[in-house]
Design an enzyme around this catalytic site. Sequence first.
Site, short mmCIF file in Angstrom:
data_model
loop_
_atom_site.label_atom_id
_atom_site.label_comp_id
_atom_site.label_asym_id
_atom_site.label_seq_id
_atom_site.Cartn_x
_atom_site.Cartn_y
_atom_site.Cartn_z
N GLN A 104 0.79 -1.24 0.00
CA GLN A 104 0.00 0.00 0.00
C GLN A 104 0.82 1.29 0.00
OE1 GLN A 104 -3.59 0.41 2.69
NE2 GLN A 104 -2.24 1.91 3.61
N GLU A 123 -3.20 9.45 -1.21
CA GLU A 123 -2.46 10.23 -0.22
C GLU A 123 -1.38 11.10 -0.87
OE1 GLU A 123 -1.34 8.22 3.38
OE2 GLU A 123 -2.92 6.78 3.15
N ASP A 126 4.30 0.29 4.25
CA ASP A 126 3.07 -0.22 4.87
C ASP A 126 2.55 -1.30 3.93
OD1 ASP A 126 0.72 -0.85 6.07
OD2 ASP A 126 -0.16 1.16 5.98
N GLU A 135 5.16 -1.69 8.28
CA GLU A 135 3.86 -1.64 8.97
C GLU A 135 2.98 -2.77 8.45
OE1 GLU A 135 2.19 2.29 8.73
OE2 GLU A 135 0.16 1.50 8.79
N ASP A 154 -0.67 -1.76 12.77
CA ASP A 154 -1.74 -0.79 12.50
C ASP A 154 -3.08 -1.53 12.64
OD1 ASP A 154 -3.56 1.01 11.44
OD2 ASP A 154 -2.78 0.96 9.41
N LYS A 204 -3.92 6.11 15.38
CA LYS A 204 -4.92 6.85 14.60
C LYS A 204 -6.11 7.13 15.51
CE LYS A 204 -4.05 4.52 10.13
NZ LYS A 204 -4.40 3.26 9.43
N ARG A 227 -5.19 9.41 8.11
CA ARG A 227 -5.93 8.40 7.36
C ARG A 227 -5.82 8.72 5.87
NH1 ARG A 227 -8.50 4.43 10.64
NH2 ARG A 227 -8.09 3.38 8.66
N SER A 228 -6.22 7.76 5.04
CA SER A 228 -6.15 8.05 3.60
C SER A 228 -7.21 9.09 3.20
CB SER A 228 -6.30 6.76 2.80
OG SER A 228 -7.43 6.03 3.21
N LYS A 251 3.31 10.04 10.36
CA LYS A 251 3.03 9.53 9.01
C LYS A 251 1.74 10.20 8.51
CE LYS A 251 1.35 5.31 6.80
NZ LYS A 251 0.68 4.02 7.03
#
Length: 429
Positions: free
Chosen positions: A162, A204, A241, A286, A313, A338, A367-368, A389
Amino acid sequence: MKIQSISAFQIFDSRGHPTVEAQIVLENGITGSGLVPSGASTGQYEAWELRDGDPERFRGLSVFHAVNHIAGEIADTLRGREVSDQRGIDDALVALDGTPNKSRLGANAILAVSMAAAQAAARGLGLPLFESLGGGGGTLLPLPEIQILGGGAHAQWRTDVQDFMVVATGARSYEEALEMTFNVYRSAGDLLEAQGKRFGVADEGGYWPQFSRNEEALDLLVEAIRHAGYIPGADMAISLDIAASDLFDEARGCYRFRLENRVFTPEAFADLMTDWCGRYPIVSMEDPLADTDWEGWQRLCRAIGDRVQLIGDDLFTTNPGRIRQGIAAGAANAVLIKLNQIGTVSETLDAIRLTQAAGWRPVVSARSGETEDAFIAHLAVATNAGQLKVGSFSRSERMVKWNEVIRIGRRLGDRARFAGGAVFQRSVN
Ligand code: 2PG
Ligand code: MG
């Protein structure tokens, strides 16, 4: 400083999807607001994001129920409360909801109010958010983890992995880390352009990849670091990630790379991750394994946990209970943080403190689907988390966070410290 009123309305995140904004007005007229982000590769153990599910409105994504819960029940419960009692407010929200995963009122409703209270309390004290959240003890500017290529659920599965990110381990200051990353991001763009493979950006802000193997993306990162004039592994390192929960086939018990049409047993997939860490300058991984594969996590941790940061995560979902379980099992050595995975500011602070107390590293994350709120920049500094991040080095919902850390650094002046590459060697709290 008592709460006079709370209101809420629907706004839109960086994907243009509906999300919640709450506003608190104190009796002295001071206001605070909270804007809630939203994930795409969400973990199954996350707090519940309440969406209306009405196909006639925003394809089922509207959040009018969550908004109404704030204006109704939540406002009735919190009116007249002392706003600086963040813990009391958050406990009241959790109790009012009454479910283990905040599914009745919606974690998006609860978090909007929790964040708004934190901001109103800070303003009431005349302090920046990082000062009031951290009780004045937050002085560590985070090492940024910045995305160069976006794949997986954020780019229609152009790669299975990702997030392909870089970390400026050789930077001496936060500003230098940003400058080095700017250079690598631009170099990656130039290289893709030269190969005729530059097709815009993913969710992102990282380049939208167009490869036939995941390792080609890793090769490109190494090349981009060199092209920008840096030494891979010394000045700039790679952070991935894998978001492996999305690659895991629960029914068959195997991992799958769709791009390469390859299937892996859990052991073989963990071996591949170990192999990548040997062949590429990777300092952090991640979700290298799925959120149900506890054994795999333990195995990987024994194999490379002494030299690679292994961040949970989806495995932990910022949930103190799950983090405790992970610490007892020796399943990772870092936790992604998060706010909306757990749903209140107080529980997020608990998750960070628990992580740090175990000698593990917290990585504060966006978050995305993001908003123009820079709350997490303050959270990272307030808690001396050491790493942040936020996605890539483009698009304002990302840059607003990177920029806010610059402002916080200016405000801290001589008191500011920079986490730097040392975060990977030792705890710097
Ligand atoms: C993640 C995040 C950010 P999402 O997996 O860490 O990259 O993605 O918000 O879609 O869960
Ligand atoms: Mg992740």
